[in-house]
Scaffold this motif. Structure first.
Motif, PDB file in Angstrom:
ATOM      1  N   PHE A  20       0.831  -1.195   0.000  1.00 61.64           N
ATOM      2  CA  PHE A  20       0.000   0.000   0.000  1.00 61.64           C
ATOM      3  C   PHE A  20       0.872   1.254   0.000  1.00 61.64           C
ATOM      4  O   PHE A  20       0.611   2.217  -0.708  1.00 61.64           O
ATOM      5  CB  PHE A  20      -0.942   0.002   1.202  1.00 61.64           C
ATOM      6  CG  PHE A  20      -1.949   1.113   1.178  1.00 61.64           C
ATOM      7  CD1 PHE A  20      -2.921   1.177   0.191  1.00 61.64           C
ATOM      8  CD2 PHE A  20      -1.918   2.120   2.140  1.00 61.64           C
ATOM      9  CE1 PHE A  20      -3.843   2.210   0.161  1.00 61.64           C
ATOM     10  CE2 PHE A  20      -2.835   3.152   2.122  1.00 61.64           C
ATOM     11  CZ  PHE A  20      -3.797   3.193   1.127  1.00 61.64           C
ATOM     12  N   GLU A  21       1.957   1.203   0.798  1.00 60.10           N
ATOM     13  CA  GLU A  21       2.892   2.326   0.851  1.00 60.10           C
ATOM     14  C   GLU A  21       3.496   2.573  -0.525  1.00 60.10           C
ATOM     15  O   GLU A  21       3.621   3.710  -0.956  1.00 60.10           O
ATOM     16  CB  GLU A  21       4.013   2.039   1.846  1.00 60.10           C
ATOM     17  CG  GLU A  21       3.554   1.823   3.272  1.00 60.10           C
ATOM     18  CD  GLU A  21       3.185   3.121   3.952  1.00 60.10           C
ATOM     19  OE1 GLU A  21       3.990   4.057   3.899  1.00 60.10           O
ATOM     20  OE2 GLU A  21       2.082   3.190   4.525  1.00 60.10           O
ATOM     21  N   THR A  24       0.868   4.289  -2.778  1.00 59.58           N
ATOM     22  CA  THR A  24       0.632   5.713  -2.542  1.00 59.58           C
ATOM     23  C   THR A  24       1.874   6.545  -2.851  1.00 59.58           C
ATOM     24  O   THR A  24       1.759   7.684  -3.286  1.00 59.58           O
ATOM     25  CB  THR A  24       0.183   5.985  -1.097  1.00 59.58           C
ATOM     26  OG1 THR A  24       1.013   5.255  -0.224  1.00 59.58           O
ATOM     27  CG2 THR A  24      -1.253   5.621  -0.888  1.00 59.58           C
ATOM     28  N   SER A  28       1.924   9.647  -5.329  1.00 61.13           N
ATOM     29  CA  SER A  28       2.475  10.978  -5.038  1.00 61.13           C
ATOM     30  C   SER A  28       3.394  11.430  -6.170  1.00 61.13           C
ATOM     31  O   SER A  28       3.329  12.575  -6.623  1.00 61.13           O
ATOM     32  CB  SER A  28       3.283  10.971  -3.743  1.00 61.13           C
ATOM     33  OG  SER A  28       2.441  10.923  -2.643  1.00 61.13           O
ATOM     34  N   VAL A  31       1.440  12.477  -9.150  1.00 61.48           N
ATOM     35  CA  VAL A  31       0.890  13.831  -9.031  1.00 61.48           C
ATOM     36  C   VAL A  31       1.946  14.851  -9.431  1.00 61.48           C
ATOM     37  O   VAL A  31       1.698  15.773 -10.212  1.00 61.48           O
ATOM     38  CB  VAL A  31       0.398  14.098  -7.592  1.00 61.48           C
ATOM     39  CG1 VAL A  31       0.117  15.574  -7.388  1.00 61.48           C
ATOM     40  CG2 VAL A  31      -0.845  13.281  -7.307  1.00 61.48           C
ATOM     41  N   ALA A  35       1.649  17.393 -12.571  1.00 65.51           N
ATOM     42  CA  ALA A  35       1.710  18.830 -12.305  1.00 65.51           C
ATOM     43  C   ALA A  35       2.859  19.458 -13.080  1.00 65.51           C
ATOM     44  O   ALA A  35       2.694  20.494 -13.734  1.00 65.51           O
ATOM     45  CB  ALA A  35       1.875  19.078 -10.815  1.00 65.51           C
TER      46      ALA A  35
ATOM     47  N   ARG B 179      -3.566   2.816   8.845  1.00 65.80           N
ATOM     48  CA  ARG B 179      -2.541   3.715   8.359  1.00 65.80           C
ATOM     49  C   ARG B 179      -3.127   4.612   7.291  1.00 65.80           C
ATOM     50  O   ARG B 179      -3.846   4.129   6.416  1.00 65.80           O
ATOM     51  CB  ARG B 179      -1.438   3.037   7.581  1.00 65.80           C
ATOM     52  CG  ARG B 179      -0.838   1.883   8.066  1.00 65.80           C
ATOM     53  CD  ARG B 179       0.194   1.445   7.063  1.00 65.80           C
ATOM     54  NE  ARG B 179       1.115   0.687   7.869  1.00 65.80           N
ATOM     55  CZ  ARG B 179       2.319   0.414   7.543  1.00 65.80           C
ATOM     56  NH1 ARG B 179       2.785   0.834   6.421  1.00 65.80           N
ATOM     57  NH2 ARG B 179       3.091  -0.257   8.338  1.00 65.80           N
ATOM     58  N   SER B 182       0.759   7.826   4.278  1.00 60.23           N
ATOM     59  CA  SER B 182       1.189   8.093   2.912  1.00 60.23           C
ATOM     60  C   SER B 182       0.045   8.680   2.087  1.00 60.23           C
ATOM     61  O   SER B 182       0.282   9.441   1.157  1.00 60.23           O
ATOM     62  CB  SER B 182       1.728   6.825   2.265  1.00 60.23           C
ATOM     63  OG  SER B 182       0.858   5.758   2.498  1.00 60.23           O
ATOM     64  N   LEU B 183      -1.175   8.337   2.460  1.00 61.95           N
ATOM     65  CA  LEU B 183      -2.333   8.919   1.773  1.00 61.95           C
ATOM     66  C   LEU B 183      -2.397  10.427   2.043  1.00 61.95           C
ATOM     67  O   LEU B 183      -2.721  11.227   1.162  1.00 61.95           O
ATOM     68  CB  LEU B 183      -3.602   8.239   2.286  1.00 61.95           C
ATOM     69  CG  LEU B 183      -4.853   8.350   1.433  1.00 61.95           C
ATOM     70  CD1 LEU B 183      -4.602   7.723   0.077  1.00 61.95           C
ATOM     71  CD2 LEU B 183      -6.031   7.668   2.111  1.00 61.95           C
ATOM     72  N   SER B 185       0.240  12.330   2.785  1.00 62.87           N
ATOM     73  CA  SER B 185       1.305  13.026   2.036  1.00 62.87           C
ATOM     74  C   SER B 185       0.881  13.207   0.584  1.00 62.87           C
ATOM     75  O   SER B 185       1.163  14.241  -0.019  1.00 62.87           O
ATOM     76  CB  SER B 185       2.640  12.289   2.070  1.00 62.87           C
ATOM     77  OG  SER B 185       2.638  11.251   2.953  1.00 62.87           O
ATOM     78  N   LEU B 186       0.208  12.192   0.050  1.00 67.54           N
ATOM     79  CA  LEU B 186      -0.286  12.311  -1.323  1.00 67.54           C
ATOM     80  C   LEU B 186      -1.272  13.475  -1.444  1.00 67.54           C
ATOM     81  O   LEU B 186      -1.192  14.291  -2.369  1.00 67.54           O
ATOM     82  CB  LEU B 186      -0.959  10.992  -1.728  1.00 67.54           C
ATOM     83  CG  LEU B 186      -1.758  10.977  -3.026  1.00 67.54           C
ATOM     84  CD1 LEU B 186      -0.848  11.268  -4.200  1.00 67.54           C
ATOM     85  CD2 LEU B 186      -2.435   9.637  -3.226  1.00 67.54           C
ATOM     86  N   ALA B 189       0.544  16.809  -1.134  1.00 61.69           N
ATOM     87  CA  ALA B 189       1.299  17.100  -2.359  1.00 61.69           C
ATOM     88  C   ALA B 189       0.345  17.575  -3.452  1.00 61.69           C
ATOM     89  O   ALA B 189       0.631  18.556  -4.150  1.00 61.69           O
ATOM     90  CB  ALA B 189       2.064  15.858  -2.821  1.00 61.69           C
ATOM     91  N   THR B 190      -0.792  16.883  -3.576  1.00 58.40           N
ATOM     92  CA  THR B 190      -1.765  17.275  -4.598  1.00 58.40           C
ATOM     93  C   THR B 190      -2.272  18.682  -4.342  1.00 58.40           C
ATOM     94  O   THR B 190      -2.342  19.507  -5.257  1.00 58.40           O
ATOM     95  CB  THR B 190      -2.965  16.305  -4.586  1.00 58.40           C
ATOM     96  OG1 THR B 190      -2.464  14.975  -4.613  1.00 58.40           O
ATOM     97  CG2 THR B 190      -3.862  16.534  -5.778  1.00 58.40           C
ATOM     98  N   ARG B 193       0.379  21.323  -5.225  1.00 57.02           N
ATOM     99  CA  ARG B 193       0.581  21.497  -6.666  1.00 57.02           C
ATOM    100  C   ARG B 193      -0.610  22.131  -7.353  1.00 57.02           C
ATOM    101  O   ARG B 193      -0.477  22.706  -8.418  1.00 57.02           O
ATOM    102  CB  ARG B 193       0.846  20.137  -7.313  1.00 57.02           C
ATOM    103  CG  ARG B 193       2.140  19.539  -6.931  1.00 57.02           C
ATOM    104  CD  ARG B 193       3.258  20.206  -7.667  1.00 57.02           C
ATOM    105  NE  ARG B 193       4.374  20.374  -6.740  1.00 57.02           N
ATOM    106  CZ  ARG B 193       5.476  21.033  -7.018  1.00 57.02           C
ATOM    107  NH1 ARG B 193       5.620  21.587  -8.179  1.00 57.02           N
ATOM    108  NH2 ARG B 193       6.420  21.149  -6.122  1.00 57.02           N
TER     109      ARG B 193
END
Lengths: 263, 271
Positions: A20-21, A24, A28, A31, A35, B179, B182-183, B185-186, B189-190, B193
């Motif tokens: 999962f890490e 994601t 990231s 993205v 962008a 957890r 990381s979601l 941080s995503l 980040a989105t 940006r």
């Protein structure tokens, strides 16, 4: 040697364990990829080429830059900080391995696994959405590979030196983030140095940062000629020698500081 | 009713006081952030300046307009860092069992969660925000009329709620998965940006998604187009800026609902 290989292998296995890490993390990066590429596309709207770089070249540069950022993962400074702070460093010194070698082996492990689980999906995504990020020529690609490896070493040594500061201050705070921010700007990973004002370009040529991202990327897209690429590789190697020397000198002192602190 | 409100305000005040005192314990840490955050944002806006110098304009936006947009986004970002940074760490709170204490108290858990922490250090995020925003204001000739100031305040506060709600919704995944780091941080980040550049940089599909699915466009892009008078993207009735606080309230209500349903799944972890 087998000990280092073990650290290298273990790191690959642990990074692959957290699916999962990984997902994601790639998201990231995706993205960032979208962008950045859309930003460059918007900038180039109605403009042929700027500073002798076409839109296509710039997009390949941007894609590769994001992929490099995802792959060249340097955790040495955080690892070192964590081990010093938690006191693990004391037992680490007892282990029959060179600690720096262990950190390097682990980071190489992360990088190799990232080549599979990060670079491949990102390059696929970029190829589908934009354009396959192909090198300008086969020779360029063959020069790019060693340059990329040298970039990894440069980034790693920089991280190691910053990480060693934690032996003295114990609380690294966000020094690592400051370093990362400086690298991001001055390495050309966000925006190539050739867009900088002239005086900054000159200053930058004498700093190690632009050889971390811009050099391999410029070779890849054909912004610099093959002979210039040879010179650039030599400069990269020279900077590695300088940083390795600094790292070694600091490391010798760091070891002594740890001993003074004791149990 | 009045006593209930007064009671809630006093609880929030004491939480805030405690949080600020806790952070002032480490002044050196504060100083290091003080160096770091401005560096990051100023360099971000500087990159935009370099690009505009080379390419004339970015999707039809001049540098002062871009600075205005970037600054406006940073203001609501700064506020959300001050008041809602705990929405980034729901997963830690789930794993550490922090909600146990809140569940035992005779007060709405979501309210406690919201007022539980004030990140005093977040003020440092606001400073570069103000600098860049005021620079942009001066350059684009923003008129400081009473109506505009009120609209601006509504937009910045609305933007803060949109940011906080999106983080709460994403972070609440931790109630199910344990957890969501990381979601988050995503998500961050989105948001970074997509609020720093004009939305019109992106293709229509992404613009639509960032308007109706994840309403990030309302944080800075739509209000900025309204303030500057840039004709870009969608036109909605009654002025785009007014929509930001409305969207803020709606998303906050949605995040409250999702948080509550997550909380039902909460099983105090650990020992």
């Amino acid at each position: 040697m087998s000990a280092y290989y073990y650290f290298f292998k273990m790191r690959i296995l642990t990074t692959l364990a957290y699916r999962f890490e990984v997902f994601t993390a790639v998201a990231s990066n995706a993205v960032m990829l979208l962008a950045t590429v859309f930003l460059w596309k918007a900038a180039y709207r109605g403009i042929g080429s700027v500073q002798e770089v076409s839109q296509h070249q710039m997009i390949v540069y941007a894609i590769l830059s994001v992929v490099m950022g995802a792959v060249l993962s340097v955790n040495v400074q955080d690892d070192m900080y964590y081990r010093v702070r938690e006191g693990h460093i004391a037992t680490d010194f007892i282990k029959p391995v060179q600690l720096l070698g262990m950190f390097l082996a682990e980071d190489l492990g992360t990088t190799v696994s990232a080549l599979v689980n990060r670079a491949v999906p990102l390059i696929l995504l970029a190829s589908i959405l934009f354009t396959p990020p192909l090198p300008v020529s086969l020779t360029a690609f063959l020069l790019f590979v060693p340059s990329l490896m040298l970039s990894f070493l440069l980034l790693w040594l920089m991280g190691a030196i910053v990480g060693m500061i934690s032996f003295w201050v114990l609380e690294l705070g966000n020094l690592g983030i400051v370093k990362d921010a400086i690298v991001r700007i001055l390495s050309g990973s966000l925006i190539p140095i050739w867009f900088f004002p002239d005086w900054m370009g000159t200053v930058s040529a004498y700093l190690p940062f632009q050889y971390m991202y811009q050099t391999p990327l410029s070779i890849y897209i054909g912004k610099i000629t093959h002979s210039q690429a040879g010179t650039a590789l030599a400069i990269q190697a020279a900077w590695i020698a300088v940083l390795a020397f600094i790292a070694y000198a600091v490391w010798q002192r760091a070891k002594r500081v740890t001993l003074i602190q004791g149990g | 009713m009045v006593t209930a409100i007064r009671y809630h305000v006093s609880v929030a005040y004491f939480f805030a006081k405690l949080a600020v005192q806790r952070q002032l314990e480490y002044p050196l840490f504060l100083v290091s952030w003080f160096l770091m955050i401005p560096l990051q944002y100023i360099s971000g806006v500087w990159v935009l300046k370099l690009m505009v110098e080379q390419f004339q304009a970015l999707a039809g936006w001049t540098f002062p307009q871009l600075a205005f947009l970037y600054g406006l986004g940073l203001l609501s970002h700064g506020l959300s860092v001050i008041f809602f940074i705990q929405t980034w760490h729901i997963d830690n709170m789930v794993i550490r069992g922090d909600f146990d204490r809140m569940l035992l108290r005779p007060m709405n858990v979501f309210f406690q969660f919201v007022v539980n922490y004030v990140n005093f250090i977040g003020i440092i995020d606001l400073i570069p925000g103000f600098l860049i925003f005021f620079y942009g204001c001066a350059q684009v000739g923003f008129e400081w009329t009473l109506v505009n100031v009120l609209k601006l305040a509504a937009v910045v506060i609305g933007g803060m709620f949109i940011r906080a709600s999106i983080c709460t919704i994403m972070g609440s995944a931790a109630f199910w998965t344990k957890r969501s780091g990381s979601l988050i941080s995503l998500t961050l980040a989105t948001m970074e940006r997509t609020t720093m550049y004009p939305l019109s940089v992106y293709p229509k599909v992404i613009q639509l998604a960032l308007t109706f699915i994840l309403p990030i466009g309302f944080i800075s892009f739509y209000p900025a187009t309204d303030f500057i008078g840039q004709e870009d993207g969608f036109t909605l009735p009654v002025g785009l800026a007014i929509w930001t606080p409305i969207v803020g309230i709606v998303t906050f209500a949605v995040s409250h609902f999702i948080f509550q349903s997550g909380l039902k799944r909460y099983e105090s972890a650990g020992s």
